[in-house]
Scaffold this active site. Structure first.
Site, PDB file in Angstrom:
ATOM      1  N   ASP A   7       1.110  40.449  -1.245  1.00  0.00           N
ATOM      2  CA  ASP A   7       1.471  39.895  -2.561  1.00  0.00           C
ATOM      3  C   ASP A   7       2.662  38.933  -2.498  1.00  0.00           C
ATOM      4  OD1 ASP A   7      -0.589  41.327  -3.856  1.00  0.00           O
ATOM      5  OD2 ASP A   7       0.691  43.094  -4.024  1.00  0.00           O
TER       6      ASP A   7
ATOM      7  N   HIS B 101      -3.602  39.636  -8.744  1.00  0.00           N
ATOM      8  CA  HIS B 101      -2.838  40.886  -8.766  1.00  0.00           C
ATOM      9  C   HIS B 101      -2.485  41.232 -10.215  1.00  0.00           C
ATOM     10  CE1 HIS B 101      -0.283  44.060  -7.255  1.00  0.00           C
ATOM     11  NE2 HIS B 101       0.605  43.689  -8.154  1.00  0.00           N
TER      12      HIS B 101
HETATM   13  C1  GAR Z   1      -8.209  44.181 -10.763  1.00  0.00           C
HETATM   14  O1  GAR Z   1      -7.370  44.627 -11.792  1.00  0.00           O
HETATM   15  C2  GAR Z   1      -7.404  43.452  -9.703  1.00  0.00           C
HETATM   16  O2  GAR Z   1      -6.360  42.696 -10.217  1.00  0.00           O
HETATM   17  C3  GAR Z   1      -6.868  44.610  -8.907  1.00  0.00           C
HETATM   18  O3  GAR Z   1      -7.948  45.514  -8.826  1.00  0.00           O
HETATM   19  C4  GAR Z   1      -8.790  45.368  -9.983  1.00  0.00           C
HETATM   20  C5  GAR Z   1     -10.199  45.122  -9.524  1.00  0.00           C
HETATM   21  O4  GAR Z   1     -11.097  45.135 -10.604  1.00  0.00           O
HETATM   22  N1  GAR Z   1      -6.407  44.177  -7.618  1.00  0.00           N
HETATM   23  C6  GAR Z   1      -5.346  44.705  -7.011  1.00  0.00           C
HETATM   24  O5  GAR Z   1      -4.703  45.623  -7.472  1.00  0.00           O
HETATM   25  C7  GAR Z   1      -4.995  44.054  -5.681  1.00  0.00           C
HETATM   26  N2  GAR Z   1      -3.655  44.390  -5.307  1.00  0.00           N
HETATM   27  P1  GAR Z   1     -12.521  44.437 -10.524  1.00  0.00           P
HETATM   28  O6  GAR Z   1     -13.248  44.972  -9.292  1.00  0.00           O
HETATM   29  O7  GAR Z   1     -13.195  44.882 -11.797  1.00  0.00           O
HETATM   30  O8  GAR Z   1     -12.330  42.941 -10.462  1.00  0.00           O
END
Ligand code: GAR
Length: 204
Positions: free
Chosen positions: A155, A114
């Site tokens: 979370d 997160h």
């Molecule tokens: C990341 O920043 C992850 O932490 C977030 O989405 C993005 C995905 O990027 N996740 C959340 O917000 C979950 N609550 P990615 O597809 O490039 O890994």
């Protein structure tokens, strides 16, 4: 199950930069106690699927709208987990909420990353850029990332690792997101995956 390595599935929805960090850290040996055997995306267009294919990892698409309800959607996920002998699930930018029926089947066997320091800016509605927008709106000077176990509270599961990142004057949500990814998420997610896999192997 006694194994050489813990069999890992990574659930994704989008760009898959965290998946890429896991693949790279598996190659470089930071992740040594587990092996990514399967990548599941709810989004057929996720670039994460290309990253998995390039790395020679099996992919599956399980799109929520192809199933009558959440239960059927999760039943498909459960059957893929069983068929592939998956022991640890990593949510890496997976933008679907999983029900208690699902999460309670795998206690301490689902990990999520997160993009904030939980308990700030987390829970329902806080995902992706929204998290960084909220941090900037509040005016915090330090944010970061958290890797935690997943339970029935969004979370809300036990924290495994956290890393702080500075907020700078003039940051936009996009600029802050990138800094948090580079300096926190891509580092602590692979470390946490190795830590949990190691603990699971030692318990066998
Ligand atoms: C990341 O920043 C992850 O932490 C977030 O989405 C993005 C995905 O990027 N996740 C959340 O917000 C979950 N609550 P990615 O597809 O490039 O890994």
């Amino acid at each position: 199950m006694s194994n050489d390595k813990i069999r890992i599935a990574v659930f994704v929805s989008g760009g898959g930069t965290n998946l890429q960090a896991l693949i790279d850290k598996q190659k470089s040996g930071v992740i040594n106690s587990g092996e990514i055997c399967l990548v599941i995306s709810n989004n057929p267009n996720a670039y994460a699927l290309e990253r998995a294919k390039k790395a020679g990892i099996k992919t599956e698409i399980v799109s929520r709208k192809e199933y009558a309800d959440q239960r059927e959607f999760e039943n498909k996920l459960i059957s893929l987990i069983k068929e592939n002998g998956i022991e640890l699930i990593v949510l890496a930018g997976f933008m679907c909420i999983l029900s208690e029926r699902f999460t309670s089947k795998y206690p301490k066997r689902i990990i999520n990353v997160h993009p904030s320091l939980i308990p700030s800016f987390c829970g329902k509605g806080f995902y992706g850029l929204n998290v960084h927008r909220a941090a900037l709106d509040y005016g915090v000077k330090v944010t970061g990332a958290t890797v935690h176990f997943v339970n029935e509270i969004p979370d809300g599961g036990e924290i495994i690792m956290q890393k702080a990142v500075e907020v700078k004057d003039g940051d936009t949500p996009e600029v802050l997101q990138k800094r948090v990814m580079v300096n926190a998420e891509w580092i602590i997610l692979p470390q946490a995956v190795e830590k949990v896999s190691r603990q699971m192997l030692d318990k066998d």
